[in-house]
Design a protein around this motif. Structure first.
Motif, PDB file in Angstrom:
ATOM      1  N   GLN A 148      43.528 -16.018 102.456  1.00  2.47           N
ATOM      2  CA  GLN A 148      43.157 -16.411 101.054  1.00  2.47           C
ATOM      3  C   GLN A 148      41.779 -16.169 100.510  1.00  2.47           C
ATOM      4  O   GLN A 148      41.680 -15.938  99.201  1.00  2.47           O
ATOM      5  CB  GLN A 148      43.540 -17.978 101.141  1.00  2.47           C
ATOM      6  N   GLN A 149      41.034 -16.196 101.501  1.00  8.69           N
ATOM      7  CA  GLN A 149      39.674 -15.720 101.121  1.00  8.69           C
ATOM      8  C   GLN A 149      38.731 -14.899 102.229  1.00  8.69           C
ATOM      9  O   GLN A 149      39.209 -15.102 103.287  1.00  8.69           O
ATOM     10  CB  GLN A 149      38.793 -17.304 100.731  1.00  8.69           C
ATOM     11  N   PHE A 173      37.759 -29.707  97.736  1.00  7.78           N
ATOM     12  CA  PHE A 173      37.895 -28.222  97.386  1.00  7.78           C
ATOM     13  C   PHE A 173      37.865 -28.252  95.722  1.00  7.78           C
ATOM     14  O   PHE A 173      38.324 -28.910  95.045  1.00  7.78           O
ATOM     15  CB  PHE A 173      39.536 -27.805  97.475  1.00  7.78           C
ATOM     16  N   ASN A 174      36.680 -27.511  95.433  1.00 10.04           N
ATOM     17  CA  ASN A 174      36.505 -27.521  94.017  1.00 10.04           C
ATOM     18  C   ASN A 174      36.111 -25.963  93.807  1.00 10.04           C
ATOM     19  O   ASN A 174      34.686 -25.738  93.938  1.00 10.04           O
ATOM     20  CB  ASN A 174      35.210 -28.411  93.625  1.00 10.04           C
ATOM     21  N   PRO A 175      36.670 -25.055  93.254  1.00  9.55           N
ATOM     22  CA  PRO A 175      36.320 -23.742  92.892  1.00  9.55           C
ATOM     23  C   PRO A 175      35.605 -23.557  91.745  1.00  9.55           C
ATOM     24  O   PRO A 175      35.115 -22.280  91.447  1.00  9.55           O
ATOM     25  CB  PRO A 175      37.670 -23.101  92.805  1.00  9.55           C
ATOM     26  N   LYS A 176      35.088 -24.273  91.301  1.00 10.42           N
ATOM     27  CA  LYS A 176      34.151 -24.360  89.974  1.00 10.42           C
ATOM     28  C   LYS A 176      32.708 -23.767  90.298  1.00 10.42           C
ATOM     29  O   LYS A 176      32.071 -24.144  91.165  1.00 10.42           O
ATOM     30  CB  LYS A 176      33.905 -25.913  89.511  1.00 10.42           C
ATOM     31  N   VAL A 177      32.277 -22.755  89.335  1.00 13.05           N
ATOM     32  CA  VAL A 177      31.164 -22.056  89.488  1.00 13.05           C
ATOM     33  C   VAL A 177      30.168 -22.975  88.645  1.00 13.05           C
ATOM     34  O   VAL A 177      30.393 -23.398  87.559  1.00 13.05           O
ATOM     35  CB  VAL A 177      31.186 -20.675  88.886  1.00 13.05           C
ATOM     36  N   GLN A 197      37.015 -23.937  83.452  1.00 10.23           N
ATOM     37  CA  GLN A 197      37.101 -24.410  84.523  1.00 10.23           C
ATOM     38  C   GLN A 197      37.743 -25.728  84.944  1.00 10.23           C
ATOM     39  O   GLN A 197      38.447 -26.011  86.006  1.00 10.23           O
ATOM     40  CB  GLN A 197      35.833 -24.291  85.207  1.00 10.23           C
ATOM     41  N   ARG A 205      40.863 -31.644 104.598  1.00 16.57           N
ATOM     42  CA  ARG A 205      40.007 -30.916 103.617  1.00 16.57           C
ATOM     43  C   ARG A 205      39.495 -32.193 102.956  1.00 16.57           C
ATOM     44  O   ARG A 205      40.204 -32.970 102.075  1.00 16.57           O
ATOM     45  CB  ARG A 205      40.793 -30.201 102.770  1.00 16.57           C
ATOM     46  N   LEU A 249      46.197 -24.232  90.320  1.00 15.33           N
ATOM     47  CA  LEU A 249      45.841 -24.736  91.697  1.00 15.33           C
ATOM     48  C   LEU A 249      46.964 -25.839  92.116  1.00 15.33           C
ATOM     49  O   LEU A 249      46.955 -26.820  91.542  1.00 15.33           O
ATOM     50  CB  LEU A 249      44.457 -25.410  91.484  1.00 15.33           C
ATOM     51  N   TYR A 289      35.002 -13.355 103.132  1.00 15.12           N
ATOM     52  CA  TYR A 289      33.560 -13.193 102.672  1.00 15.12           C
ATOM     53  C   TYR A 289      32.844 -12.540 103.898  1.00 15.12           C
ATOM     54  O   TYR A 289      33.115 -12.737 105.118  1.00 15.12           O
ATOM     55  CB  TYR A 289      33.002 -14.841 102.928  1.00 15.12           C
TER      56      TYR A 289
END
Length: 166
Positions: free
Chosen positions: A106-107, A157-161, A22, A154, A62, A109
């Motif tokens: 882009q996303q 931005f951190n797409p880390k799980v 990641q 912004r 990214l 939900y």
């Protein structure tokens, strides 16, 4: 392999591999193995197993949208709340299929409570956003309400799980 089966085989090495990937998925197998303190063959086998289990969905680059914006034009980024008139499963799925197929989205939900969907969208400029709104929202008789919030900065931005167990 089911997600339950996948969760059963995760150990500290698997979690370390996922965490490291990641941070930097471009690491060579040799560097990744060294970072998590396993042999390169073990690393390769483990990463392959994690991919086959669907825990590594895909690898992407990214991009730095601020730097690219200075070169290509900043464009607009918007967070859009969408409320549907009818929220039956069929109507929700139809709307979701339509918006996720659009490259500007882009996303996507489904959320609760409040609006039915939250979308993150990118447009080149306001006329491009208006065309997107017409295409995705205005032309859909089941869309009751749309509220767009345009990003001016912004902060993160951190797409880390997060991989720690409860």
């Amino acid at each position: 392999m089911s997600s339950l089966e996948a969760a059963e085989f995760l150990d500290a090495v698997d979690l370390a591999l996922l965490d490291r990937l990641q941070q930097d998925a471009s690491l060579s197998n040799l560097d990744l193995a060294a970072a998590v303190h396993v042999s390169p063959p073990t690393c390769l086998r483990r990463v392959k197993r994690l991919r086959e289990a669907g825990l590594i969905q895909r690898q992407v680059a990214l991009l730095d949208s601020d730097r690219l914006g200075r070169l290509l034009g900043h464009g607009l980024e918007a967070i859009v709340e969408v409320t549907l008139e009818r929220q039956g499963a069929e109507q929700m799925e139809a709307f979701e299929r339509r918006v996720v197929a659009d490259d500007a989205v882009q996303q996507c939900y489904r959320v609760s409570p409040g609006p039915d969907f939250i979308l993150l969208v990118r447009a080149a400029d306001m006329p491009d956003y208006l065309a997107l709104a017409q295409r995705l929202f205005t032309s859909d008789a089941n869309v009751r309400n749309v509220k767009a919030f345009f990003s001016v900065k912004r902060g993160k931005f951190n797409p880390k799980v997060r991989l720690s167990r409860p």
